[in-house]
Design a protein around this motif. Structure first.
Motif, PDB file in Angstrom:
ATOM      1  N   GLY A  40       0.862  -1.193   0.000  1.00  0.00           N
ATOM      2  CA  GLY A  40       0.000   0.000   0.000  1.00  0.00           C
ATOM      3  C   GLY A  40       0.889   1.231   0.000  1.00  0.00           C
ATOM      4  O   GLY A  40       1.920   1.245   0.663  1.00  0.00           O
ATOM      5  N   TYR A  41       0.494   2.257  -0.779  1.00  0.00           N
ATOM      6  CA  TYR A  41       1.331   3.464  -0.770  1.00  0.00           C
ATOM      7  C   TYR A  41       0.499   4.704  -0.498  1.00  0.00           C
ATOM      8  O   TYR A  41      -0.618   4.836  -0.976  1.00  0.00           O
ATOM      9  N   ALA A  42       1.099   5.595   0.282  1.00  0.00           N
ATOM     10  CA  ALA A  42       0.492   6.907   0.580  1.00  0.00           C
ATOM     11  C   ALA A  42       1.517   7.956   0.181  1.00  0.00           C
ATOM     12  O   ALA A  42       2.498   8.187   0.911  1.00  0.00           O
ATOM     13  N   LEU A  43       1.339   8.516  -1.004  1.00  0.00           N
ATOM     14  CA  LEU A  43       2.327   9.445  -1.558  1.00  0.00           C
ATOM     15  C   LEU A  43       1.601  10.653  -2.144  1.00  0.00           C
ATOM     16  O   LEU A  43       0.447  10.558  -2.558  1.00  0.00           O
ATOM     17  N   THR A  44       2.294  11.762  -2.224  1.00  0.00           N
ATOM     18  CA  THR A  44       1.680  12.945  -2.864  1.00  0.00           C
ATOM     19  C   THR A  44       1.565  12.685  -4.373  1.00  0.00           C
ATOM     20  O   THR A  44       2.244  11.800  -4.915  1.00  0.00           O
ATOM     21  N   ALA A  69      -2.868   2.021  -4.122  1.00  0.00           N
ATOM     22  CA  ALA A  69      -2.973   3.374  -3.540  1.00  0.00           C
ATOM     23  C   ALA A  69      -3.839   3.331  -2.290  1.00  0.00           C
ATOM     24  O   ALA A  69      -4.937   2.740  -2.308  1.00  0.00           O
ATOM     25  N   ILE A  70      -3.349   3.915  -1.205  1.00  0.00           N
ATOM     26  CA  ILE A  70      -4.153   4.015   0.014  1.00  0.00           C
ATOM     27  C   ILE A  70      -5.088   5.201  -0.138  1.00  0.00           C
ATOM     28  O   ILE A  70      -4.663   6.285  -0.563  1.00  0.00           O
ATOM     29  N   ASP A  71      -6.361   4.974   0.184  1.00  0.00           N
ATOM     30  CA  ASP A  71      -7.375   6.027   0.037  1.00  0.00           C
ATOM     31  C   ASP A  71      -7.450   6.801   1.348  1.00  0.00           C
ATOM     32  O   ASP A  71      -7.879   6.267   2.375  1.00  0.00           O
ATOM     33  N   ASP A  72      -6.987   8.062   1.321  1.00  0.00           N
ATOM     34  CA  ASP A  72      -6.937   8.810   2.602  1.00  0.00           C
ATOM     35  C   ASP A  72      -8.314   9.344   2.999  1.00  0.00           C
ATOM     36  O   ASP A  72      -8.455  10.023   4.013  1.00  0.00           O
ATOM     37  N   THR A  73      -9.366   8.993   2.205  1.00  0.00           N
ATOM     38  CA  THR A  73     -10.725   9.403   2.621  1.00  0.00           C
ATOM     39  C   THR A  73     -11.434   8.257   3.357  1.00  0.00           C
ATOM     40  O   THR A  73     -12.556   8.398   3.805  1.00  0.00           O
ATOM     41  N   ARG A  74     -10.746   7.093   3.402  1.00  0.00           N
ATOM     42  CA  ARG A  74     -11.356   5.940   4.099  1.00  0.00           C
ATOM     43  C   ARG A  74     -10.432   5.476   5.212  1.00  0.00           C
ATOM     44  O   ARG A  74      -9.206   5.642   5.125  1.00  0.00           O
ATOM     45  N   PRO A  75     -11.009   4.849   6.269  1.00  0.00           N
ATOM     46  CA  PRO A  75     -10.152   4.345   7.354  1.00  0.00           C
ATOM     47  C   PRO A  75      -9.143   3.343   6.798  1.00  0.00           C
ATOM     48  O   PRO A  75      -9.489   2.478   5.982  1.00  0.00           O
ATOM     49  N   LEU A  76      -7.907   3.460   7.243  1.00  0.00           N
ATOM     50  CA  LEU A  76      -6.852   2.563   6.759  1.00  0.00           C
ATOM     51  C   LEU A  76      -7.186   1.120   7.122  1.00  0.00           C
ATOM     52  O   LEU A  76      -6.922   0.194   6.358  1.00  0.00           O
ATOM     53  N   ILE A  85       3.601  -1.035   3.895  1.00  0.00           N
ATOM     54  CA  ILE A  85       3.063   0.293   3.605  1.00  0.00           C
ATOM     55  C   ILE A  85       4.234   1.229   3.346  1.00  0.00           C
ATOM     56  O   ILE A  85       5.141   1.359   4.155  1.00  0.00           O
ATOM     57  N   LEU A  86       4.187   1.862   2.176  1.00  0.00           N
ATOM     58  CA  LEU A  86       5.227   2.778   1.711  1.00  0.00           C
ATOM     59  C   LEU A  86       4.622   4.173   1.750  1.00  0.00           C
ATOM     60  O   LEU A  86       3.528   4.381   1.222  1.00  0.00           O
ATOM     61  N   HIS A  87       5.308   5.120   2.394  1.00  0.00           N
ATOM     62  CA  HIS A  87       4.643   6.429   2.520  1.00  0.00           C
ATOM     63  C   HIS A  87       5.646   7.566   2.547  1.00  0.00           C
ATOM     64  O   HIS A  87       6.817   7.396   2.893  1.00  0.00           O
ATOM     65  N   LYS A  88       5.143   8.746   2.164  1.00  0.00           N
ATOM     66  CA  LYS A  88       5.905   9.979   2.343  1.00  0.00           C
ATOM     67  C   LYS A  88       4.897  11.116   2.441  1.00  0.00           C
ATOM     68  O   LYS A  88       4.741  11.910   1.533  1.00  0.00           O
ATOM     69  N   ILE A  89       4.213  11.123   3.584  1.00  0.00           N
ATOM     70  CA  ILE A  89       3.223  12.166   3.876  1.00  0.00           C
ATOM     71  C   ILE A  89       3.635  12.776   5.216  1.00  0.00           C
ATOM     72  O   ILE A  89       3.884  12.034   6.170  1.00  0.00           O
ATOM     73  N   THR A  90       3.753  14.089   5.271  1.00  0.00           N
ATOM     74  CA  THR A  90       4.350  14.692   6.475  1.00  0.00           C
ATOM     75  C   THR A  90       3.316  15.072   7.535  1.00  0.00           C
ATOM     76  O   THR A  90       3.693  15.422   8.643  1.00  0.00           O
ATOM     77  N   SER A  91       2.007  14.967   7.232  1.00  0.00           N
ATOM     78  CA  SER A  91       1.030  15.502   8.205  1.00  0.00           C
ATOM     79  C   SER A  91       1.030  14.687   9.502  1.00  0.00           C
ATOM     80  O   SER A  91       1.236  13.461   9.498  1.00  0.00           O
ATOM     81  N   LYS A  92       0.795  15.377  10.612  1.00  0.00           N
ATOM     82  CA  LYS A  92       0.718  14.696  11.916  1.00  0.00           C
ATOM     83  C   LYS A  92      -0.450  13.730  11.940  1.00  0.00           C
ATOM     84  O   LYS A  92      -0.374  12.647  12.536  1.00  0.00           O
ATOM     85  N   GLU A  93      -1.559  14.092  11.270  1.00  0.00           N
ATOM     86  CA  GLU A  93      -2.740  13.224  11.251  1.00  0.00           C
ATOM     87  C   GLU A  93      -2.381  11.871  10.626  1.00  0.00           C
ATOM     88  O   GLU A  93      -2.685  10.815  11.165  1.00  0.00           O
ATOM     89  N   TRP A  94      -1.676  11.932   9.494  1.00  0.00           N
ATOM     90  CA  TRP A  94      -1.312  10.681   8.820  1.00  0.00           C
ATOM     91  C   TRP A  94      -0.387   9.848   9.711  1.00  0.00           C
ATOM     92  O   TRP A  94      -0.526   8.642   9.860  1.00  0.00           O
ATOM     93  N   GLN A  95       0.553  10.524  10.360  1.00  0.00           N
ATOM     94  CA  GLN A  95       1.485   9.775  11.219  1.00  0.00           C
ATOM     95  C   GLN A  95       0.716   9.033  12.304  1.00  0.00           C
ATOM     96  O   GLN A  95       0.979   7.882  12.611  1.00  0.00           O
ATOM     97  N   VAL A  97      -2.473   8.058  12.178  1.00  0.00           N
ATOM     98  CA  VAL A  97      -3.225   6.954  11.530  1.00  0.00           C
ATOM     99  C   VAL A  97      -2.303   5.754  11.340  1.00  0.00           C
ATOM    100  O   VAL A  97      -2.642   4.609  11.660  1.00  0.00           O
ATOM    101  N   LEU A  98      -1.088   6.038  10.880  1.00  0.00           N
ATOM    102  CA  LEU A  98      -0.135   4.961  10.587  1.00  0.00           C
ATOM    103  C   LEU A  98       0.304   4.256  11.874  1.00  0.00           C
ATOM    104  O   LEU A  98       0.376   3.019  11.938  1.00  0.00           O
ATOM    105  N   GLU A  99       0.544   5.048  12.917  1.00  0.00           N
ATOM    106  CA  GLU A  99       0.989   4.437  14.170  1.00  0.00           C
ATOM    107  C   GLU A  99      -0.127   3.585  14.780  1.00  0.00           C
ATOM    108  O   GLU A  99       0.113   2.461  15.241  1.00  0.00           O
ATOM    109  N   ASP A 100      -1.370   4.085  14.734  1.00  0.00           N
ATOM    110  CA  ASP A 100      -2.507   3.293  15.249  1.00  0.00           C
ATOM    111  C   ASP A 100      -2.656   1.997  14.440  1.00  0.00           C
ATOM    112  O   ASP A 100      -2.861   0.917  14.998  1.00  0.00           O
ATOM    113  N   TYR A 101      -2.526   2.129  13.109  1.00  0.00           N
ATOM    114  CA  TYR A 101      -2.671   0.941  12.253  1.00  0.00           C
ATOM    115  C   TYR A 101      -1.582  -0.074  12.590  1.00  0.00           C
ATOM    116  O   TYR A 101      -1.828  -1.280  12.717  1.00  0.00           O
TER     117      TYR A 101
END
Ligand SMILES: Nc1ncnc2c1ncn2[C@@H]1O[C@H](COP(=O)(O)OP(=O)(O)OP(=O)(O)O)[C@@H](O)[C@H]1O
Ligand SMILES: O=P(O)(O)O[C@H]1[C@H](O)[C@@H](O)[C@H](OP(=O)(O)O)[C@@H](OP(=O)(O)O)[C@H]1O
Ligand SMILES: [Mg+2]
Ligand SMILES: [Mg+2]
Length: 347
Positions: A40-44, A69-76, A85-95, A97-101
């Motif tokens: 799964g990837y979360a990228l700009t 592609a990970i859909d950031d409008t739906r729960p992970l 999971i491959l990612h490069k999103i800097t928002s605290k919210e995403w971090q 979500v990722l840590e909870d997941y």
């Protein structure tokens, strides 16, 4: 390692179990494993364009790697299942979500852990991790330029620089690296008085002459690839005596245009020795806790083996690396293989 559970029967009535790529050996009972690795990837959008090039997507498919592609409008948690999971999103919210997941799915490899990436989002902590490398027995010395962090009060900068004994010229860099173009707005300062025109928070780093060529050392897991890039030109004494002020300069060195084929002075263009790069890569993976990054390294002009690390970037422009599609897909498969081996050995 979780099997993906899709069991089907091929034309020979042979049971085929969809399993992660790691399970490439025949399963017990004779079923032939049709391997599949789900990443799964979360990228700009910008990153998807530069990184998920057709040649990568094609090779990944051939190797049984699904890039989803990970859909950031739906729960992970409602997406997947994923092996990586491959990612490069800097928002605290995403971090978060990722840590909870990851708390719920420790078996999923996160490339790379957000708390490790955060180290590189600040130009002080970025280089703090590498300021005490001791690689001198590996064909060279690697250090970082002297630098000073200025959090506020621009008027205090000239005195602070004089007290710290920093040598001009200085490169002024925004302290925070967050992927915005602002975090790449750098300036070169020729005199102390002009420093009070700068805009904290920033880091002031001593400029090191290096012949206008920089080494981009790309690290993907245990693979290291170094390319030459054009860099800022040297600043000589005449320049210093005849220039005052602070000058913004455009982004250099991240252009894909490599300097590898330019007609360069061999003393300047000679790549750092491979054993040094191997040792540096191993050290940095361990210290940073990262597997996907690059290092901007320069050789001090006039020296044979004194190198400075001036910048470290998380998940940089791998798409610019020659042959990156092979390196990256093998890297993903190796992660799966090592997880599978751990499953088998209970390691
Ligand atoms: N201390 C230094 N001495 C000499 N040149 C420097 C120094 N710091 C930066 N530079 C020059 O400025 C360029 C940009 O610096 P740096 O890599 O730190 O910025 P950046 O915004 O993080 O760039 P990117 O992330 O795109 O690589 C370098 O590639 C190099 O050409
Ligand atoms: O691979 P090199 O030549 O080093 O260039 C990278 C830069 O070093 C990174 O700083 C860029 O990432 P950010 O723009 O997210 O900081 C990164 O942008 P990207 O993440 O969009 O690829 C690249 O421009
Ligand atoms: Mg750089
Ligand atoms: Mg950078």
């Amino acid at each position: 390692m979780r099997l993906h559970g899709e069991v089907s029967f091929d034309e020979d009535e042979e049971e085929v179990v969809m399993v992660p790529a790691a399970l490439s050996s025949p399963l017990n009972g004779g079923a032939v494993a049709v391997t599949r690795l789900v990443v799964g990837y979360a990228l700009t959008k910008k990153k998807v364009k530069s990184f998920l090039q057709p040649k990568l997507l094609l090779l990944a498919r051939k190797k049984g790697i699904s890039l989803v592609a990970i859909d950031d409008t739906r729960p992970l948690a409602e997406q997947g299942p994923f092996d990586i999971i491959l990612h490069k999103i800097t928002s605290k919210e995403w971090q978060q979500v990722l840590e909870d997941y990851h708390d719920e799915h420790p078996e999923v490899t996160v490339l790379d852990p957000p708390n490790a990436i955060n180290h590189l989002n600040n130009r002080q902590s970025m280089l703090a991790e590498v300021s005490d490398l001791n690689l001198s027995s590996f064909y060279g010395e690697v250090c970082t330029p002297r630098q000073l962090v200025i959090m506020k009060d621009p008027s205090s900068i000239p005195t602070a620089v004089a007290m710290a004994g920093l040598t001009l010229p200085l490169v002024a860099k925004p302290l925070v690296v967050d992927g915005t173009s602002k975090s790449h707005e750098l300036s070169l300062a020729y005199d102390e008085a002009s420093l009070s025109m700068l805009d904290p928070p920033l880091v002031l780093q001593e400029f090191v002459n290096h012949g206008g060529i920089l080494f981009k050392v790309y690290i993907i897991g245990e693979t290291i690839q170094v390319v030459r890039r054009f860099s800022l030109p040297d600043v000589n004494t005449y320049d210093l005596l005849n220039n005052v002020g602070v000058y913004r300069f455009p982004r250099v060195s991240c252009a894909a245009a490599s300097a590898d084929h330019a007609d360069l002075d061999p003393h300047i263009a000679e790549l750092p020795p491979r054993p040094l790069l191997e040792k540096l890569g191993k050290e940095l993976r361990g210290r940073l806790g990262l597997r996907l990054f690059n290092v901007d390294m320069i050789r001090e002009l006039g020296t044979k083996d004194r190198y400075y690390i001036i910048d470290i970037n998380y998940f940089p422009g791998f798409g610019k690396m020659p042959g990156y599609e092979h390196i990256f897909t093998d890297f993903l498969l190796n992660i799966a293989q090592s997880k599978y081996k751990k499953c088998l050995t209970g390691g």
